[in-house]
Design a protein around this motif. Sequence first.
Motif, PDB file in Angstrom:
ATOM      1  N   SER A  42       0.835  -1.142   0.094  1.00  0.00           N
ATOM      2  CA  SER A  42       0.040   0.160  -0.120  1.00  0.00           C
ATOM      3  C   SER A  42       0.835   1.024  -0.211  1.00  0.00           C
ATOM      4  CB  SER A  42      -0.880   0.082   1.300  1.00  0.00           C
ATOM      5  OG  SER A  42      -0.217  -0.105   2.513  1.00  0.00           O
ATOM      6  N   GLY A  43       0.298   2.501  -0.353  1.00  0.00           N
ATOM      7  CA  GLY A  43       1.097   3.613  -0.473  1.00  0.00           C
ATOM      8  C   GLY A  43       0.357   4.938  -0.946  1.00  0.00           C
ATOM      9  N   GLU A  44       0.952   5.912  -1.456  1.00  0.00           N
ATOM     10  CA  GLU A  44       0.577   6.834  -1.981  1.00  0.00           C
ATOM     11  C   GLU A  44      -0.260   6.214  -3.387  1.00  0.00           C
ATOM     12  OE1 GLU A  44       1.783  11.650  -3.491  1.00  0.00           O
ATOM     13  OE2 GLU A  44       3.304   9.720  -2.894  1.00  0.00           O
ATOM     14  N   THR A  45      -1.416   6.927  -3.583  1.00  0.00           N
ATOM     15  CA  THR A  45      -2.156   6.781  -4.920  1.00  0.00           C
ATOM     16  C   THR A  45      -2.232   7.932  -5.835  1.00  0.00           C
ATOM     17  OG1 THR A  45      -4.271   7.016  -3.697  1.00  0.00           O
ATOM     18  CG2 THR A  45      -3.425   4.672  -3.674  1.00  0.00           C
ATOM     19  N   PHE A  46      -2.261   7.471  -7.130  1.00  0.00           N
ATOM     20  CA  PHE A  46      -2.521   8.445  -8.137  1.00  0.00           C
ATOM     21  C   PHE A  46      -3.812   8.115  -9.183  1.00  0.00           C
ATOM     22  CE2 PHE A  46       1.631   9.353  -6.807  1.00  0.00           C
ATOM     23  CZ  PHE A  46       1.820  10.519  -6.848  1.00  0.00           C
ATOM     24  N   ARG A  47      -4.445   8.852  -9.387  1.00  0.00           N
ATOM     25  CA  ARG A  47      -5.755   8.194 -10.342  1.00  0.00           C
ATOM     26  C   ARG A  47      -5.378   8.845 -11.866  1.00  0.00           C
ATOM     27  NH1 ARG A  47      -7.600   8.235  -5.256  1.00  0.00           N
ATOM     28  NH2 ARG A  47      -9.428   6.709  -5.065  1.00  0.00           N
ATOM     29  N   LEU A  48      -5.412   8.112 -12.623  1.00  0.00           N
ATOM     30  CA  LEU A  48      -4.675   8.284 -13.929  1.00  0.00           C
ATOM     31  C   LEU A  48      -5.812   8.646 -14.950  1.00  0.00           C
ATOM     32  CD1 LEU A  48      -1.850   5.432 -14.653  1.00  0.00           C
ATOM     33  CD2 LEU A  48      -1.875   7.610 -12.963  1.00  0.00           C
ATOM     34  N   ARG A  49      -6.133  10.080 -15.075  1.00  0.00           N
ATOM     35  CA  ARG A  49      -7.240  10.401 -15.871  1.00  0.00           C
ATOM     36  C   ARG A  49      -6.801  11.054 -17.038  1.00  0.00           C
ATOM     37  NH1 ARG A  49      -8.400  12.112 -10.263  1.00  0.00           N
ATOM     38  NH2 ARG A  49     -10.475  11.302  -9.742  1.00  0.00           N
ATOM     39  N   GLU A  50      -5.539  11.296 -17.282  1.00  0.00           N
ATOM     40  CA  GLU A  50      -4.838  11.644 -18.589  1.00  0.00           C
ATOM     41  C   GLU A  50      -4.487  10.537 -19.520  1.00  0.00           C
ATOM     42  OE1 GLU A  50      -5.552  14.801 -19.463  1.00  0.00           O
ATOM     43  OE2 GLU A  50      -6.179  15.122 -17.490  1.00  0.00           O
ATOM     44  N   GLU A  51      -4.187  10.573 -20.762  1.00  0.00           N
ATOM     45  CA  GLU A  51      -3.650   9.667 -21.515  1.00  0.00           C
ATOM     46  C   GLU A  51      -2.274   9.078 -21.193  1.00  0.00           C
ATOM     47  OE1 GLU A  51      -4.143  10.566 -25.674  1.00  0.00           O
ATOM     48  OE2 GLU A  51      -6.395  10.512 -25.458  1.00  0.00           O
ATOM     49  N   LYS A  52      -1.615   9.960 -20.769  1.00  0.00           N
ATOM     50  CA  LYS A  52      -0.214   9.602 -20.414  1.00  0.00           C
ATOM     51  C   LYS A  52       0.334   9.932 -18.989  1.00  0.00           C
ATOM     52  CE  LYS A  52       1.473  10.140 -25.140  1.00  0.00           C
ATOM     53  NZ  LYS A  52       2.423  10.487 -26.114  1.00  0.00           N
ATOM     54  N   PHE A  53       0.897   9.250 -18.317  1.00  0.00           N
ATOM     55  CA  PHE A  53       1.637   9.455 -16.950  1.00  0.00           C
ATOM     56  C   PHE A  53       3.003   9.114 -17.136  1.00  0.00           C
ATOM     57  CE2 PHE A  53       2.252   8.821 -12.391  1.00  0.00           C
ATOM     58  CZ  PHE A  53       1.657   9.703 -11.856  1.00  0.00           C
ATOM     59  N   MET A  54       4.011   9.932 -16.785  1.00  0.00           N
ATOM     60  CA  MET A  54       5.263   9.634 -16.906  1.00  0.00           C
ATOM     61  C   MET A  54       6.005   9.614 -15.328  1.00  0.00           C
ATOM     62  SD  MET A  54       8.263  11.142 -19.311  1.00  0.00           S
ATOM     63  CE  MET A  54       8.668  12.759 -18.429  1.00  0.00           C
ATOM     64  N   ILE A  55       6.837   8.714 -15.247  1.00  0.00           N
ATOM     65  CA  ILE A  55       7.608   8.511 -14.006  1.00  0.00           C
ATOM     66  C   ILE A  55       9.241   8.667 -14.100  1.00  0.00           C
ATOM     67  CG2 ILE A  55       8.048   7.503 -12.016  1.00  0.00           C
ATOM     68  CD1 ILE A  55       5.459   5.808 -12.337  1.00  0.00           C
ATOM     69  N   GLY A  56       9.808   9.491 -13.527  1.00  0.00           N
ATOM     70  CA  GLY A  56      11.206   9.494 -13.817  1.00  0.00           C
ATOM     71  C   GLY A  56      12.003  10.185 -12.469  1.00  0.00           C
ATOM     72  N   ARG A  57      13.150  10.247 -12.707  1.00  0.00           N
ATOM     73  CA  ARG A  57      13.969  10.902 -11.363  1.00  0.00           C
ATOM     74  C   ARG A  57      14.154  12.525 -11.313  1.00  0.00           C
ATOM     75  NH1 ARG A  57      19.347  11.507 -11.197  1.00  0.00           N
ATOM     76  NH2 ARG A  57      19.441  10.283 -13.058  1.00  0.00           N
ATOM     77  N   ALA A  58      14.232  12.860 -12.841  1.00  0.00           N
ATOM     78  CA  ALA A  58      14.179  14.079 -12.791  1.00  0.00           C
ATOM     79  C   ALA A  58      12.871  15.024 -13.299  1.00  0.00           C
ATOM     80  CB  ALA A  58      15.434  14.576 -13.783  1.00  0.00           C
ATOM     81  N   GLU A  59      12.085  14.210 -14.346  1.00  0.00           N
ATOM     82  CA  GLU A  59      10.973  14.607 -15.269  1.00  0.00           C
ATOM     83  C   GLU A  59       9.708  13.710 -14.871  1.00  0.00           C
ATOM     84  OE1 GLU A  59      11.651  16.240 -18.889  1.00  0.00           O
ATOM     85  OE2 GLU A  59      13.851  16.080 -18.788  1.00  0.00           O
ATOM     86  N   GLY A  60       8.585  14.039 -15.168  1.00  0.00           N
ATOM     87  CA  GLY A  60       7.409  13.473 -15.101  1.00  0.00           C
ATOM     88  C   GLY A  60       6.614  13.726 -14.314  1.00  0.00           C
ATOM     89  N   ASP A  61       5.349  13.147 -14.403  1.00  0.00           N
ATOM     90  CA  ASP A  61       4.198  13.442 -13.758  1.00  0.00           C
ATOM     91  C   ASP A  61       4.279  12.904 -12.199  1.00  0.00           C
ATOM     92  OD1 ASP A  61       2.096  14.055 -15.943  1.00  0.00           O
ATOM     93  OD2 ASP A  61       2.939  12.362 -16.554  1.00  0.00           O
ATOM     94  N   LEU A  62       5.127  11.958 -12.037  1.00  0.00           N
ATOM     95  CA  LEU A  62       5.724  11.575 -10.861  1.00  0.00           C
ATOM     96  C   LEU A  62       7.240  11.716 -10.729  1.00  0.00           C
ATOM     97  CD1 LEU A  62       5.373  10.593  -7.888  1.00  0.00           C
ATOM     98  CD2 LEU A  62       5.168   8.312  -8.749  1.00  0.00           C
ATOM     99  N   VAL A  63       7.869  12.552  -9.944  1.00  0.00           N
ATOM    100  CA  VAL A  63       9.329  12.621  -9.911  1.00  0.00           C
ATOM    101  C   VAL A  63       9.712  12.040  -8.444  1.00  0.00           C
ATOM    102  CG1 VAL A  63      11.359  14.194  -9.773  1.00  0.00           C
ATOM    103  CG2 VAL A  63       9.274  14.653 -11.157  1.00  0.00           C
TER     104      VAL A  63
END
Length: 253
Positions: A42-63
Amino acid sequence: MNPADTNRDADQPGKTAGVKPFQPTHRPPVAILTVCDDGKESGETFRLREEKFMIGRAEGDLVLANDDLISGKHIEITRQAFGREYRWVITDLESTNGLFVRIRRGPLDNGSEFLIGGGRYRFEMPMDETEPDDFVPDEPRVAKTRYQGQEFRIRYPSLVELVGGQPAMKLQLVYPEYWIGSDSDCTIGRPDDPFTDPKHARLYRDEDARWWFENQNTVNGIWLRQIQWEVRGSCKFQIGEQRFKLDVPNAVG
């Protein structure tokens, strides 16, 4: 109208065979991404409402700037429409350390990489007769795995342990079955790895000479490296040292 009758449906929803719970039929459905807390599912949750969701160390919707094993742009989750149905796909954005998906059982192809406990391995097929039998890493490295029976020189598929992303030890797979685990009788032993079960995974060759891995209902599972993965229902994946769970809604017919 009796107020008690008004509230009754909220307390005791009806259950009729063949009737589905309400879901949107015009707007796109919403997937739920869980960023698992350390040692938990379990942990932090994100609801993905857009077509794209990016994750990265420097850039993204989740950094995730605190994990050096995550690339600047590491993965992207996309929602793709097919008529009235949707699918979600996780794509590795050419990251350094890859995308790993938790899988119970699967085939091993040349170059397949997987995580077991705190170890990382690569399956290799012999390429040609010019490949040297003796394996020497570019630099001296400390392998975390204890191997038994390394005296064979006939050319067989190999399992390579990766330390810091580089080869550290190589075992030729001459027998039809191997066990990886912390038990002393496992041919591929990880006795000092607290994240490995006593008998964690079985590697075996089938009657068609194809190699497979199989998880043994372990605490931490097996994670296979993927370039792209279509999510059906739910999946768990890992980038760097961060684990996630992605739940996607079922299609409405």
